[in-house]
Design an enzyme around this catalytic site. Structure first.
Site, short mmCIF file in Angstrom:
data_model
loop_
_atom_site.label_atom_id
_atom_site.label_comp_id
_atom_site.label_asym_id
_atom_site.label_seq_id
_atom_site.Cartn_x
_atom_site.Cartn_y
_atom_site.Cartn_z
N GLY A 124 4.55 1.41 -17.41
CA GLY A 124 3.49 2.10 -16.66
C GLY A 124 2.19 2.05 -17.44
N PHE A 140 0.85 -1.19 0.00
CA PHE A 140 0.00 0.00 0.00
C PHE A 140 0.88 1.23 0.00
CE2 PHE A 140 -3.79 2.31 2.10
CZ PHE A 140 -4.50 2.34 0.91
N LYS A 200 7.86 -6.40 -10.35
CA LYS A 200 8.58 -7.14 -11.39
C LYS A 200 9.42 -8.29 -10.85
CE LYS A 200 10.28 -3.07 -12.40
NZ LYS A 200 9.30 -2.04 -12.14
N GLY A 216 5.14 5.40 -12.80
CA GLY A 216 4.48 6.47 -12.07
C GLY A 216 3.29 5.83 -11.38
N LYS A 226 12.34 -5.95 -17.12
CA LYS A 226 11.30 -5.65 -18.12
C LYS A 226 11.57 -6.41 -19.41
CE LYS A 226 10.29 -1.17 -16.09
NZ LYS A 226 10.80 0.20 -15.94
#
Ligand SMILES: NC(=O)c1ccc[n+]([C@@H]2O[C@H](COP(=O)([O-])OP(=O)(O)OC[C@H]3O[C@@H](n4cnc5c(N)ncnc54)[C@H](OP(=O)(O)O)[C@@H]3O)[C@@H](O)[C@H]2O)c1
Lengths: 338, 461
Positions: free
Chosen positions: A154, A8, A125, A317, A225
């Site tokens: 994003g 969170f 990731k 972001g 990625k």
């Protein structure tokens, strides 16, 4: 749709915000109401099977630093796997910090979720970088979806673009700039003739780089990625261990000057070729559309018949990643009516 | 290293296995896979059947035999330090086993799930005993179940399919820490668990499969299978007196041999090793200094030999479907295979006459009647099939060697050599792989055909 939110922080809170703001629009457009029934942070959790009060959860987090203080339904229990295994929620959203050593706690959370028949959306990731083939196999075995749009680009749909918009086309090479932090540092080094250290310090001050910048500047984030793209788009079975990774810490203003002389810029490029995957700084011609400035991301798919196609967009972001997560939730709903 | 049941059959064999491990462990990282002791698995299978029939008296009797023999071995092999702990562990497993048998007996029901659970006790008992034997001679060992070692499967009880990627990932996670601390994991062969923890067994391939899965996950340099023979042979030594041990064969050849009945690893078990090109060495635990047989990705032709081995599958029969109307009638062949498949008849070999008027299938003797009945029902009276004939008591002879591809005339040499001994060839397989030529002769002619080929290609010692 009942959702457990593990983590969170920036992304988790942004997601809660979006789900709260857009609730009516989502119901109208897609016919389902995503409800957060459990939220976990590093110090505790809160649960309500009928759906947590999102503004209250956000307020509690802000005031006390943990959702454990959520009125009546807050607990000191932050054991994600336990909470996941004992919940009736259909989906787990994983947004705990990325860790490339053992991928915990994300890896255990995702395994527990799939093993218990829950769909998973992850922005984290780490688990994919280290164990993506295993997790996809487990999801498939359990007939559940594992989605991860938010891990790459994003809000820019790099993964979905390749998987959904290009069926039938053969992709022969993928290369791109996938890390906003390093791209910002390299851009500043060039434009303001800064050393790596100075540019890093500036990026940290502006909030583009984390206090411990290792994952970004050593190239691990880009590499993760690349692993995700290679496995998902090209059906490879890579993990972080299979990649040659070089970061940007050794890039000097001198190298940038040399590049400039040949009308190119030094960029941290992730590359997927037929039989190799790598991450390293390389010269990219300024006329190449992949050569984007600042914190932008760009990914070029070289195809057999359609030529080179480049997608450019803002990278990571909180809010953008949250929007990617919502996209994944919608697709789970559409495939499973969950 | 995997140790088969005979290599762990009693206290002396158990200690022998430990010494073998001791010999190789200082210079290598060794992971050990243990089969059930001796024929424990067969006994457990029998107990399961007895219990299911409600014959608890005989089930208990056999059970106490198993318990007794394990207790006895444990007392002998364990060192002073380990005895108490080991005996406690064995007694705990023994009473769990008892409860399981009683449960089956009272319900008179044996689900495939509870059968797998029952069978798992064989390896669950042997692994801690072998680990304690290792401790007694000063090695650091840790017994683990297949599930604890990280092997996860689907829930097809009785012949569970490993979830390869998740298993590889978990095995690395679980075993690397032991290996890094210079400990020897002793893993139960054959048994694993579903992702939510129900015990499963790997079925065909068994403990060998466990060994190759672990090796592939850890990217091991070699897999050593310790057994009770010197290696794979050029032919069955009971048929050919001068049959020799094969020093090396390729994965492709090994697959053919195992398919054609050689005492060899199951194809399922070979797969992970073949995929990751990890050499498999088959060795005799009674004569560990012998080289054994090396199965590897290397297709070398032992001293220029195109043929490496001849094997025989006995107890097969030929079912032939014929009819002049079959010529040009599309789909007859498909119908034949579909019919046999849906009646659970495994077709080992096929051959179709060049005129397309006959199709012959080789099946196990015990399946012949069922195959004929099913084919009659499905095909007769439709105008194109006139006759379905059968011939029992035949055998398949398979000649294997990767050198056969690209060497002209090998098949001719084989058939001439066989004909010279006055052996009548009943059928020749079609579409066999480039590694083998196989054909069918009558059961009584089988040994002579094997000898003829063995001699023709100089395979003996
Ligand atoms: N930020 C981005 O733009 C972006 C973009 C794409 C992907 N991601 C990925 O998304 C994930 C979340 O990023 P973020 O920026 O939101 O990170 P963050 O702000 O650091 O938030 C991480 C959250 O995880 C919680 N957490 C830490 N350890 C935990 C544990 N053991 N059990 C339960 N919760 C635990 C933290 O708890 P506390 O609140 O108690 O500290 C915090 O709430 C990361 O994996 C990141 O790589 C981020």
């Amino acid at each position: 749709m009942r959702i457990i939110l593990a983590g969170f922080g920036t992304v988790g809170q942004a997601l809660a915000q979006v789900l709260h703001q857009d609730a009516d629009r989502i119901v109208q457009a897609y016919g389902f109401r995503p409800q957060l029934t459990t939220i976990v942070d590093s110090q505790g959790s809160c649960s309500d099977d009928t759906g947590l009060n999102i503004p209250l959860a956000l307020k509690t987090k802000k005031e006390y630093g943990t959702v454990a203080k959520y009125p009546r339904q807050g607990h000191r229990n932050s054991d994600g796997t336990h909470l996941i295994s004992n919940s009736e929620a259909e989906v787990v959203v994983e947004t705990t910090p990325t860790n490339f050593k053992d991928a915990e706690p994300g890896l255990s959370n995702i395994k527990a979720a799939l093993a218990n028949g829950k769909h998973v959306v992850t922005a984290n990731k780490g688990p994919l970088a280290l164990a993506m083939p295993a997790l996809l196999e487990l999801a498939n075995h359990r007939n559940r979806l594992l989605r991860f749009s938010g891990t790459v680009g994003g809000g820019t749909p790099f993964l979905d673009f390749a998987a959904k918009c290009m069926p039938g086309e053969r992709i022969v090479r993928i290369r791109g700039i996938l890390n906003g932090t390093t791209n910002y540092i390299l851009t500043r080094m060039e434009n303001a003739s800064l050393t790596f250290e100075k540019a890093l310090a500036e990026a940290q001050k502006k909030g583009y780089a984390e206090r411990d910048p290792t994952n970004d500047v050593e190239g691990f984030d880009t590499a993760a990625k690349i692993v995700i793209i290679a496995n998902w788009v090209l059906k490879k079975q890579y993990s972080l261990r299979n990649l040659d990774i070089t970061g940007i810490t050794k890039v000097t203003p001198q190298k940038l000057k040399e590049a400039k002389a040949s009308r190119a810029k030094v960029k941290l490029v992730g590359r997927i070729e037929e039989s190799s995957v790598s991450v390293a700084p390389e010269q990219v011609p300024t006329v190449d559309p992949t050569c984007v400035p600042d914190t932008l991301n760009a990914l070029t798919f070289s195809t057999e018949h359609a030529g080179d196609i480049t997608l450019i967009g803002p990278g990571a972001g909180g809010e953008r990643t949250a929007s990617a997560i919502v996209r994944d939730l919608v697709s789970i709903r559409q495939e499973y009516a969950a | 290293m995997k140790f088969g049941g005979t290599s762990l059959a009693n206290a002396a064999r158990m200690k022998n296995a430990a010494r073998i491990i001791q010999r190789y462990s200082p210079k290598n990282k060794v992971v050990v896979v243990a089969s059930a002791i001796g024929n424990t698995t067969d006994q457990l299978t029998e107990i399961a059947e007895l219990a299911k029939k409600g014959d608890l008296r005989r089930a208990r009797k056999l059970l106490s035999k198993i318990q007794l023999s394990h207790r006895k071995i444990a007392r002998i092999v364990a060192g002073r330090g380990e005895t108490r702990e080991l005996v406690a562990k064995i007694e705990q497993l023994n009473s769990e086993l008892e409860r399981t048998v009683e449960g089956i007996g009272h319900l008179r029901e044996l689900t495939s799930r509870s059968r797998d659970y029952l069978l798992s006790f064989g390896e669950s008992l042997s692994a801690p005993i072998l680990a304690a034997t290792l401790s007694a001679i000063g090695l650091r060992a840790q017994a683990l179940t297949g599930a604890e070692a990280g092997i996860a499967t689907d829930d097809n009880f009785g012949e569970a399919k490993p979830l390869i990627e998740i298993s590889y990932h978990q095995v690395q996670q679980r075993l690397d820490p032991f290996l890094n601390r210079k400990m020897i994991p002793v893993v139960t062969g054959f048994i694993a668990a579903t992702v939510d923890g129900s015990t499963t067994t790997l079925g065909r391939g068994g403990s060998d499969y466990t060994a190759t899965l672990l090796a592939a996950a850890l990217e091991a340099d070699e897999i050593w299978i310790w057994t009770d023979v010197d290696g794979l042979m050029t032919a069955d030594p009971r048929i050919v007196k001068n049959a020799a041990v094969l020093p090396n064969i390729s994965f492709g050849e090994a697959l053919e041999l195992s398919y054609f009945g050689a005492k060899m690893m199951h194809p399922r078990a070979l797969q992970p090793a073949g995929q990751k090109k990890i050499p498999v060495r088959i060795k005799n635990s009674s004569r560990p200094s012998k080289n054994g047989t090396l199965v590897s990705a290397n297709e070398s032709h032992n001293g220029g030999k195109v043929v490496k081995a001849v094997s025989i599958i006995r107890d097969v029969g030929i079912v032939t479907v014929s009819g002049s109307g079959m010529m040009g009638a599309p789909g007859v062949a498909a119908k034949v295979f579909q019919t046999l498949g849906s009646n659970n008849v495994n077709v080992m070999m096929i051959s179709q006459g060049s005129s397309e008027a006959t199709i012959s299938c080789v099946v196990a003797n015990r399946d012949v009647d069922r195959a004929v009945r099913a084919l009659q029902l499905a095909l007769m009276g439709q105008g194109y099939v006139d006759k379905i004939t059968e011939e029992k008591d035949a055998c398949i002879i398979a000649v294997v060697g990767s050198g056969m591809k690209g060497t002209p005339g090998v098949a001719a040499r084989i058939f001439t050599a066989v004909a010279r001994r006055k052996v009548n060839i009943r059928m020749v397989a079609q579409g066999s792989s480039e590694y083998n030529v196989s054909f069918v002769v009558s059961l009584k002619d089988g040994p002579e055909a094997v000898r003829a080929i063995h001699e023709e290609f100089n395979l003996g010692r």
